[in-house]
Structure formats: C-alpha cells, structure tokens
Design a protein around this motif. Structure first.
Motif, short mmCIF file in Angstrom:
data_model
loop_
_atom_site.label_atom_id
_atom_site.label_comp_id
_atom_site.label_asym_id
_atom_site.label_seq_id
_atom_site.Cartn_x
_atom_site.Cartn_y
_atom_site.Cartn_z
N VAL A 9 0.87 -1.18 0.00
CA VAL A 9 0.00 0.00 0.00
C VAL A 9 0.90 1.22 0.00
O VAL A 9 1.71 1.41 0.92
CB VAL A 9 -0.94 0.04 1.22
N LEU A 10 0.78 2.03 -1.03
CA LEU A 10 1.56 3.25 -1.14
C LEU A 10 0.67 4.44 -0.77
O LEU A 10 -0.21 4.84 -1.54
CB LEU A 10 2.10 3.42 -2.56
N LEU A 11 0.84 4.96 0.43
CA LEU A 11 0.15 6.18 0.85
C LEU A 11 0.86 7.36 0.19
O LEU A 11 2.06 7.55 0.39
CB LEU A 11 0.19 6.34 2.36
N ALA A 12 0.14 8.15 -0.57
CA ALA A 12 0.79 9.18 -1.38
C ALA A 12 0.28 10.57 -1.03
O ALA A 12 -0.92 10.79 -0.88
CB ALA A 12 0.56 8.90 -2.87
N GLN A 13 1.23 11.49 -0.92
CA GLN A 13 0.94 12.89 -0.66
C GLN A 13 1.75 13.74 -1.64
O GLN A 13 2.60 13.24 -2.37
CB GLN A 13 1.32 13.26 0.78
N ILE A 14 1.49 15.04 -1.62
CA ILE A 14 2.19 15.96 -2.52
C ILE A 14 3.63 16.16 -2.07
O ILE A 14 4.57 15.97 -2.83
CB ILE A 14 1.46 17.31 -2.58
N GLY A 15 3.84 16.59 -0.81
CA GLY A 15 5.20 16.76 -0.33
C GLY A 15 5.36 17.96 0.56
O GLY A 15 4.42 18.72 0.81
N THR A 16 6.59 18.15 1.02
CA THR A 16 6.91 19.22 1.95
C THR A 16 8.40 19.49 1.89
O THR A 16 9.18 18.57 1.63
CB THR A 16 6.51 18.83 3.39
N PRO A 17 8.83 20.72 2.10
CA PRO A 17 10.27 20.98 2.18
C PRO A 17 10.89 20.22 3.35
O PRO A 17 10.21 19.89 4.33
CB PRO A 17 10.36 22.49 2.40
N SER A 18 12.17 19.96 3.26
CA SER A 18 12.86 19.25 4.33
C SER A 18 13.22 20.16 5.50
O SER A 18 13.53 19.68 6.59
CB SER A 18 14.14 18.60 3.79
N ALA A 19 13.17 21.47 5.28
CA ALA A 19 13.49 22.44 6.33
C ALA A 19 12.82 23.77 5.97
O ALA A 19 12.52 24.03 4.80
CB ALA A 19 15.00 22.64 6.44
N PRO A 20 12.59 24.61 6.95
CA PRO A 20 11.93 25.90 6.69
C PRO A 20 12.93 26.97 6.24
O PRO A 20 13.02 28.05 6.83
CB PRO A 20 11.30 26.24 8.03
N THR A 21 13.67 26.67 5.20
CA THR A 21 14.67 27.59 4.67
C THR A 21 14.46 27.75 3.18
O THR A 21 13.93 26.86 2.51
CB THR A 21 16.10 27.06 4.91
#
Length: 344
Positions: A9-21
């Motif tokens: 089962v592949l739960l898929a999302q758009i994404g997010t930066p790895s840090a707030p920079t």
C-alpha cells in the motif's frame, strides 16, 4: 514461481520541504511547479518565468511562513503522514506493507515503490490521500506511482526494469460513508470541547483554476458533494454552513468563493462564533495551519472589529483528520476493499 502474498500500500501525498529555509523550499517548489499537472502552461513560456522570477522570490517568502508552523520534530505534514502510515500498518497487519511516498519531496514515491518491491510486494495499491479527485493532485500521484513502477523518470524513454508489479489506483472517496462518518465524529468532538457551540461552519477546500474545472476536472463537484453530505450528517441547516476555496495562485480566475469572502459574509451577518474545517486535506500543513489558522483568523478578527457586530468574534480552526482513529479505521477498510481479490 510462487506469487508473494504480501500486498503493498503506497500512501501518497504531494510533499513538503525538508526544512523551513529558502534553500530547502526552492527544490521542492521547482519540482512541484514544474509538473504540468499542476501548472499546464507551455514550458517554453512557464519555465523562464518560474526559474527567472518565481524561484528567485517565492522560496524566501514561503520559508518565512514555514518557520511559523515548523515543529521541533520537523514538517507537520510529514509527521502526521508518518503517523497515518503507522496507524494504517497496525490496522492492516502483516499481510500488507504500508509505505509513505511524496510526489515532490522525500520520502519520494520512487523510493517508496522500491521499498515495497524489495519487501516482496508484487501487487501494490496506490492510495492518494486526497478525498476529492483533481488532476493537480490525484492524477499527479498516479503519474508518479506508475512511472516509478515502470522504472521510468518520465513518460518517454526506455527502461531497463524487467519486472513491473501489478498496480491498482485507488479511486477518490469524496462521498464514502466511512470518510463522512470520520469527519462527523471528529467535528463533533471539536465542538464538544468548546464553551459554546459554533454558530457557523466554513468548509474550506484547496482551490484550482476555474479553467481546469471547465475543461473536465470533476474536483468542484466532488467538493460540493462532500460538503453537502457532511452538512447533512452534522445536521446543519443551510444558513449555518458554506463552502469556500483557498490557496489561490497566479492571475487567472480560480474556484470561488474564497475563504476570506465567506468569513467576511458571516461576520456581516453577525455570526460571532465560526469554525473552519478543511475536508480535502488529510493532514495539517502550511495551507491549513497558516492560511486558515493565521491568515483567515486575522481577516475574521479585522472584519469583526470594523463591523457593527457588538459580539467579539470567535474563530476556531478544527484540525485535519490527521491520525484520528475513525479516519484510520476508514483508510484500513478502504484499502481492504480496494485490494479485494488479492488475497489480503
């Protein structure tokens, strides 16, 4: 050769930066805004604008906003998504292996697909965490997952991969009774925690360009159906709730009304207690925590202060479903139904 009994089962999302920079936000935005599912302008016109102007200015602005929602453990979207993965794995048991994959950042969908195959999963369910279908989200995840399974980085070119797992692409669940029931239970809990119940409810969905809807994207109709079913389940009369759209980007017309416009209308109608909820977001992120929790709250308070409303405005942002037990129970049932016949 005997077929493996393990179901992926592949739960898929758009994404997010790895840090707030700005340094971390820039590659994330570049991948996201370069996908023609998201921005469908000709690359000959769009890429010079994206690379020459937008990615010069926007990463710094976005990083400033991310810093206001970042936690000690990292990105809220990543943390909630990992809890969803863990909760779903617990519910599905050892016949299934659940992996989390993002379309435009780490953990990447390609890596998640590789981990599932390495574990022996020859049949994989791709489960986008978007209740309402949109070409900008669901279809983008379908693309990424299919290319990953095929061993391709894009739609053309050769691939040396010899084995491709069987894939099922989970459909949108905008009207599924289990999804509606999870939201109903969640919002009832939120309302019970307040000194006084909300007078009005705003159901805020992520917007898309109106042109996308006009050319076949069913997203707005599915948002309307979700909102109507939730309102009926909650017992809200028509004047107590409204649907709205947020996160507008670019100059062309988007779906409306905007969340700000709806909040302003409620303020003018002397609604002192308003609850905002985002049914289309499976996990809290920048668009919910900051856009709704900070920006929308500010607009409501400002409008209330300048109106004839003598009651102080009260604003309550209901969190997303995140790892609510009823939501995870629904996801587990939905995954089982979506893999029926695979032996799970």
């Amino acid at each position: 050769m005997k077929k493996s009994s393990l179901i992926g089962v592949l739960l898929a999302q758009i994404g997010t930066p790895s840090a707030p920079t700005a340094k971390a936000v820039r590659p994330y935005l570049h991948r996201f805004l370069s996908d023609r599912r998201v921005i469908d302008y000709s690359p000959l016109l769009w890429q010079p604008l994206l690379c020459g102007m937008i990615l010069t200015v926007r990463p710094r602005k976005s990083a400033k906003l991310y810093r206001q929602i970042w936690t000690r453990q990292g990105s809220p979207l990543l943390l909630h998504s990992l809890r969803q993965q863990e909760g779903l794995q617990q519910r599905l048991g050892g016949v299934y292996k659940v992996e989390l994959g993002f379309a435009y950042s780490n953990p990447d969908i390609r890596e998640a697909m590789h981990r599932l195959e390495a574990a022996g999963a020859e049949r994989i369910l791709v489960l986008p965490l978007f209740p309402q279908y949109s070409s900008t989200t669901t279809a983008a995840v379908y693309d990424a997952a299919c290319f990953a399974a095929l061993g391709k980085s894009r739609s053309h070119g050769s691939s040396a991969k010899r084995f491709v797992p069987a894939l099922r692409l989970a459909e949108a669940f905008f009207d599924h009774p289990g999804y509606i029931r999870a939201m109903q239970e969640h919002l009832a809990e939120q309302a019970r925690g307040l000194a006084e119940p909300p007078e009005r409810f705003v159901l805020s969905f992520h917007g898309i360009p109106q042109r996308y809807a006009d050319t076949g994207d069913p997203y707005p109709q599915q948002c309307q159906e979700t909102a109507q079913r939730l309102a009926e389940a909650m017992g809200w009369s028509p004047e107590r709730w409204a649907i709205a759209y947020q996160s507008r980007f670019g100059p062309e017309p988007w779906l409306g009304p905007t969340t700000e416009e709806v909040l302003r209308g409620f303020t003018e109608r002397d609604a002192a207690r308003t609850m905002v909820f985002a049914p289309g977001f499976a996990a809290d992120c920048l668009e919910t925590i900051y856009e709704l929790g900070v920006e929308a709250r500010h607009h409501l308070m400002s409008d209330a202060a300048g109106s004839l409303n003598t009651s102080p405005a009260e604003f309550r942002l209901a969190p997303c479903l995140n790892d609510h037990p009823a939501w995870l129970d629904f996801l587990a049932d939905f995954a089982r139904d979506s893999t029926a016949g695979w032996g799970g």
